[in-house]
Design a protein around this motif. Structure first.
Motif, PDB file in Angstrom:
ATOM      1  N   HIS A  22       0.877  -1.180   0.000  1.00  0.00           N
ATOM      2  CA  HIS A  22       0.000   0.000   0.000  1.00  0.00           C
ATOM      3  C   HIS A  22       0.908   1.222   0.000  1.00  0.00           C
ATOM      4  N   PRO A  23       0.815   2.088  -1.017  1.00  0.00           N
ATOM      5  CA  PRO A  23       1.772   3.197  -1.118  1.00  0.00           C
ATOM      6  C   PRO A  23       1.571   4.294  -0.093  1.00  0.00           C
ATOM      7  N   GLY A  24       0.382   4.387   0.500  1.00  0.00           N
ATOM      8  CA  GLY A  24       0.151   5.492   1.416  1.00  0.00           C
ATOM      9  C   GLY A  24       0.151   6.817   0.684  1.00  0.00           C
ATOM     10  N   GLY A  25       0.435   7.869   1.423  1.00  0.00           N
ATOM     11  CA  GLY A  25       0.383   9.199   0.831  1.00  0.00           C
ATOM     12  C   GLY A  25       1.667   9.624   0.180  1.00  0.00           C
ATOM     13  N   GLY A  26       2.726   8.825   0.334  1.00  0.00           N
ATOM     14  CA  GLY A  26       4.020   9.244  -0.192  1.00  0.00           C
ATOM     15  C   GLY A  26       4.470   8.455  -1.393  1.00  0.00           C
ATOM     16  N   GLY A  27       3.528   7.748  -2.057  1.00  0.00           N
ATOM     17  CA  GLY A  27       3.909   6.985  -3.224  1.00  0.00           C
ATOM     18  C   GLY A  27       4.910   5.885  -2.915  1.00  0.00           C
ATOM     19  N   GLY A  28       4.855   5.355  -1.709  1.00  0.00           N
ATOM     20  CA  GLY A  28       5.791   4.302  -1.320  1.00  0.00           C
ATOM     21  C   GLY A  28       6.982   4.833  -0.557  1.00  0.00           C
ATOM     22  N   ARG A  29       7.160   6.174  -0.545  1.00  0.00           N
ATOM     23  CA  ARG A  29       8.255   6.776   0.211  1.00  0.00           C
ATOM     24  C   ARG A  29       7.685   7.436   1.464  1.00  0.00           C
ATOM     25  N   VAL A  30       8.348   7.254   2.569  1.00  0.00           N
ATOM     26  CA  VAL A  30       7.848   7.784   3.834  1.00  0.00           C
ATOM     27  C   VAL A  30       8.346   9.213   4.005  1.00  0.00           C
ATOM     28  N   ARG A  31       7.408  10.163   4.074  1.00  0.00           N
ATOM     29  CA  ARG A  31       7.799  11.569   4.224  1.00  0.00           C
ATOM     30  C   ARG A  31       7.236  12.175   5.502  1.00  0.00           C
ATOM     31  N   ALA A  32       6.157  11.589   5.992  1.00  0.00           N
ATOM     32  CA  ALA A  32       5.564  12.133   7.216  1.00  0.00           C
ATOM     33  C   ALA A  32       6.470  11.858   8.402  1.00  0.00           C
ATOM     34  N   PRO A  33       6.376  12.644   9.458  1.00  0.00           N
ATOM     35  CA  PRO A  33       7.265  12.472  10.612  1.00  0.00           C
ATOM     36  C   PRO A  33       6.841  11.371  11.577  1.00  0.00           C
ATOM     37  N   GLY A  34       5.705  10.716  11.317  1.00  0.00           N
ATOM     38  CA  GLY A  34       5.233   9.698  12.248  1.00  0.00           C
ATOM     39  C   GLY A  34       6.182   8.522  12.338  1.00  0.00           C
ATOM     40  N   PRO A  35       6.101   7.743  13.418  1.00  0.00           N
ATOM     41  CA  PRO A  35       7.000   6.605  13.602  1.00  0.00           C
ATOM     42  C   PRO A  35       6.746   5.506  12.567  1.00  0.00           C
ATOM     43  N   VAL A  36       7.739   4.650  12.423  1.00  0.00           N
ATOM     44  CA  VAL A  36       7.619   3.466  11.583  1.00  0.00           C
ATOM     45  C   VAL A  36       7.408   2.268  12.501  1.00  0.00           C
ATOM     46  N   VAL A  37       6.441   1.420  12.153  1.00  0.00           N
ATOM     47  CA  VAL A  37       6.158   0.217  12.934  1.00  0.00           C
ATOM     48  C   VAL A  37       6.597  -0.998  12.137  1.00  0.00           C
ATOM     49  N   TYR A  38       7.428  -1.831  12.742  1.00  0.00           N
ATOM     50  CA  TYR A  38       7.817  -3.097  12.140  1.00  0.00           C
ATOM     51  C   TYR A  38       6.977  -4.204  12.764  1.00  0.00           C
ATOM     52  N   TRP A  39       6.128  -4.829  11.945  1.00  0.00           N
ATOM     53  CA  TRP A  39       5.302  -5.944  12.406  1.00  0.00           C
ATOM     54  C   TRP A  39       6.112  -7.229  12.241  1.00  0.00           C
ATOM     55  N   MET A  40       6.719  -7.634  13.310  1.00  0.00           N
ATOM     56  CA  MET A  40       7.573  -8.817  13.315  1.00  0.00           C
ATOM     57  C   MET A  40       6.715 -10.069  13.431  1.00  0.00           C
ATOM     58  N   LEU A  41       7.063 -11.084  12.671  1.00  0.00           N
ATOM     59  CA  LEU A  41       6.343 -12.348  12.771  1.00  0.00           C
ATOM     60  C   LEU A  41       7.279 -13.534  12.572  1.00  0.00           C
ATOM     61  N   ARG A  42       7.782 -13.681  11.372  1.00  0.00           N
ATOM     62  CA  ARG A  42       8.562 -14.869  11.031  1.00  0.00           C
ATOM     63  C   ARG A  42      10.035 -14.729  11.402  1.00  0.00           C
ATOM     64  N   ASP A  43      10.500 -13.522  11.527  1.00  0.00           N
ATOM     65  CA  ASP A  43      11.922 -13.273  11.790  1.00  0.00           C
ATOM     66  C   ASP A  43      12.066 -12.583  13.134  1.00  0.00           C
ATOM     67  N   GLN A  44      12.093 -13.423  14.177  1.00  0.00           N
ATOM     68  CA  GLN A  44      12.028 -12.940  15.556  1.00  0.00           C
ATOM     69  C   GLN A  44      13.437 -12.682  16.102  1.00  0.00           C
ATOM     70  N   ARG A  45      14.053 -11.636  15.570  1.00  0.00           N
ATOM     71  CA  ARG A  45      15.408 -11.280  15.983  1.00  0.00           C
ATOM     72  C   ARG A  45      15.644  -9.805  15.671  1.00  0.00           C
ATOM     73  N   LEU A  46      16.650  -9.240  16.346  1.00  0.00           N
ATOM     74  CA  LEU A  46      17.046  -7.859  16.084  1.00  0.00           C
ATOM     75  C   LEU A  46      18.285  -7.800  15.194  1.00  0.00           C
ATOM     76  N   ALA A  47      19.158  -8.788  15.319  1.00  0.00           N
ATOM     77  CA  ALA A  47      20.376  -8.807  14.498  1.00  0.00           C
ATOM     78  C   ALA A  47      20.085  -9.456  13.146  1.00  0.00           C
ATOM     79  N   ASP A  48      20.813  -9.028  12.126  1.00  0.00           N
ATOM     80  CA  ASP A  48      20.769  -9.694  10.817  1.00  0.00           C
ATOM     81  C   ASP A  48      19.337  -9.824  10.300  1.00  0.00           C
ATOM     82  N   ASN A  49      18.597  -8.738  10.331  1.00  0.00           N
ATOM     83  CA  ASN A  49      17.184  -8.773   9.963  1.00  0.00           C
ATOM     84  C   ASN A  49      16.906  -7.668   8.950  1.00  0.00           C
TER      85      ASN A  49
END
Length: 520
Positions: A22-49
């Motif tokens: 879903h491109p949102g309002g930025g055509g696929g590029r994030v321009r708004a100052p709101g936070p980014v949420v990473y919905w983690m599911l299959r890759d349950q790690r912080l390193a090498d992700n």
């Protein structure tokens, strides 16, 4: 070439790893100052992700903070998981939550499941949602529902998906269902160097100053899980957790590179000649639980293995074949074949030969209960079933024999496949995985295989029998190994029951080292 809808991905995540849902309002590029949420599911790690790196890159590009979300309990979304798998998942998340907190990244645990993701995105005023990739139907349906709800909101939130699980992203490796490892191997090899690169550091992120996650009482959550499972199905709660394999990123890296008994540091040399011998457990990598839950990256395993190829070229090459080609071929099958877990997903020749022989007389017909309780006339098969039930993991070679005998002992191929998948998903710690579904489909339905000499029951499906196993390895030694393993498991469970809190989990490598002394 990146897909036509690939976003302007912040370096260094390869743009072909990312899809814009879903491109949102930025055509696929994030321009708004709101936070980014990473919905983690299959890759349950912080390193090498790569998914986390992409989310962090989007956040850094707009000087926004980053949050991680993990959705828990709804039954269909968990793919029939039992206490064994969910306990492992929660204990891994407990460690991951502490690591995220230490890095200043909030982890939101959504007990209501994926349906809570859009609400979290709205509450946080997020500018983008980055989701993991999985080829399995329930996960894809859940993601589709989240995207649909965000679209209905006419939101400016961009939704991206990143394949951080495969070395070569599934859609970049091939645009179609591959017939065999031979056809798939050539395509992956051509682009391997483009994707098999070292991971960068996570970029500096703006400090989190928004809503704080609730404090999780992990012990209470695990107890509540047991009650939830009991309400769904008493069988689910009664598949006990395992204690030989400690979850989490650190534990996974210890099994891979540990100085005492790490696979690549101490055991890789025997992989080429020993991995198909069930009496040589030390030859196995012991990494499948960590790869399944995403506690370790397959790409990290491959990078570290390549560094050591000069020490044992044949073993490293064999390991990379299993880790990349065979494992990612399973993702290809589940991604492009919607019937990845039914007879409808078999090749035409295999489906025809199975149906031609469906009415053939069987020497034995066993019920699911008899199979589950290892009550057959085949002591070797019984041992493999008991290894799975009590240990949570069956030797890879025995998985093939195990599934093929189920085809021989049930009323037809549909029942055989259903029983095999049901037992695999119920007891294996790495069940409910593309590799598990494809393993059952290969054994029973000839997927990624060829036709062989026609025979009763099997038709042209590859045949395996007790005599062949006896020629290949010491059958009696394997049966004895499983008897000792089961006895030790029961003893530990009894001690744990009598002395709560006395459990001391061992790594699989250390346990199998101890067990292998009875075999080698």
């Amino acid at each position: 070439m990146p897909p036509a809808n690939a976003p302007a991905s912040p370096a260094p995540v390869h743009p072909s790893r990312v899809r814009v849902l879903h491109p949102g309002g930025g055509g696929g590029r994030v321009r708004a100052p709101g936070p980014v949420v990473y919905w983690m599911l299959r890759d349950q790690r912080l390193a090498d992700n790569w998914a986390l790196l992409h989310a962090a890159g989007l956040a850094a590009a707009s000087a926004a903070p980053l949050a991680v979300a993990f959705a828990l309990f709804p039954r269909p979304f968990l793919l029939g998981a039992r206490r064994r798998q969910l306990g492992f998942l929660l204990r891994g998340l407990r460690r991951l939550s502490a690591d995220a907190r230490a890095r200043g990244i909030p982890l939101f645990l959504l007990e209501g499941g994926p349906a809570e993701v859009p609400g979290l995105v709205r509450r946080l005023g997020a500018s983008a949602l980055v989701a993991d990739f999985s080829p399995l139907r329930p996960v894809r349906e859940a993601l589709d529902a989240v995207v649909a709800e965000l679209r209905r909101d006419a939101t400016d939130v961009a939704v991206h998906q990143v394949d951080a699980h495969n070395v070569v992203p599934v859609w970049a490796a091939s645009g179609k269902l591959e017939y065999s490892a031979r056809t798939f191997r050539g395509k992956v090899s051509k682009v391997m160097d483009e994707y098999l690169v070292e991971y960068p550091e996570l970029p500096a992120l703006a400090p989190w100053d928004g809503e704080q996650p609730d404090v999780t009482d992990w012990d209470a959550l695990i107890d509540r899980l047991k009650m939830i499972l009991r309400s769904w199905n008493s069988e689910a709660e009664n598949v006990p957790e395992i204690d030989w394999c400690e979850p989490g990123e650190a534990a996974g890296m210890e099994v891979l590179l540990g100085s005492k008994d790490g696979f690549l540091t101490k055991r890789i040399s025997s992989y080429d000649t020993g991995r198909n011998d069930p009496t040589k457990p030390r030859a196995l990598s012991c990494l499948s639980p960590y790869l399944h839950f995403g506690h370790i990256s397959a790409q990290r395993c491959a990078l570290e293995a390549k560094k050591r190829r000069h020490l044992s070229p044949k073993s490293v090459d064999a390991f990379l074949e299993e880790l990349i080609i065979r494992r990612e071929l399973a993702d290809n099958f589940c991604y492009y074949q919607p019937h990845y877990d039914s007879l409808a997903g078999a090749w035409d020749w295999a489906r025809k030969t199975l149906m031609d022989h469906a009415a053939d007389k069987r020497e034995h017909i066993y019920t699911r209960e008899q199979l589950e309780n290892a009550k057959t006339s085949d002591h070797l098969w019984n041992a493999s079933q008991l290894e799975m039930v009590h240990h949570g993991k069956m030797h890879g070679f025995m998985r093939m024999y195990w599934a093929k005998k189920i085809l021989e002992w049930t009323s037809g191929p549909e029942e055989a496949l259903s029983v095999a998948i049901c037992l695999n998903d119920k007891y294996h710690i790495d069940g409910r995985d593309p590799s598990g579904y494809v393993g059952c489909m290969w054994s029973i339905c000839g997927v990624h295989d060829q036709g062989w000499k026609e025979r009763p029951v099997f038709g042209k499906i590859r045949y395996m029998n007790y005599a062949g196993c006896k020629r290949k390895f010491d059958v009696d030694a394997y049966i004895s190994y499983v008897k000792i393993l089961v006895a030790q498991t029961k003893k530990r469970k009894a001690e744990e029951y009598l002395n709560p809190g006395s459990k001391h989990p061992k790594s699989e490598a250390s346990q199998q080292l101890q067990m292998s002394k009875t075999l080698i």
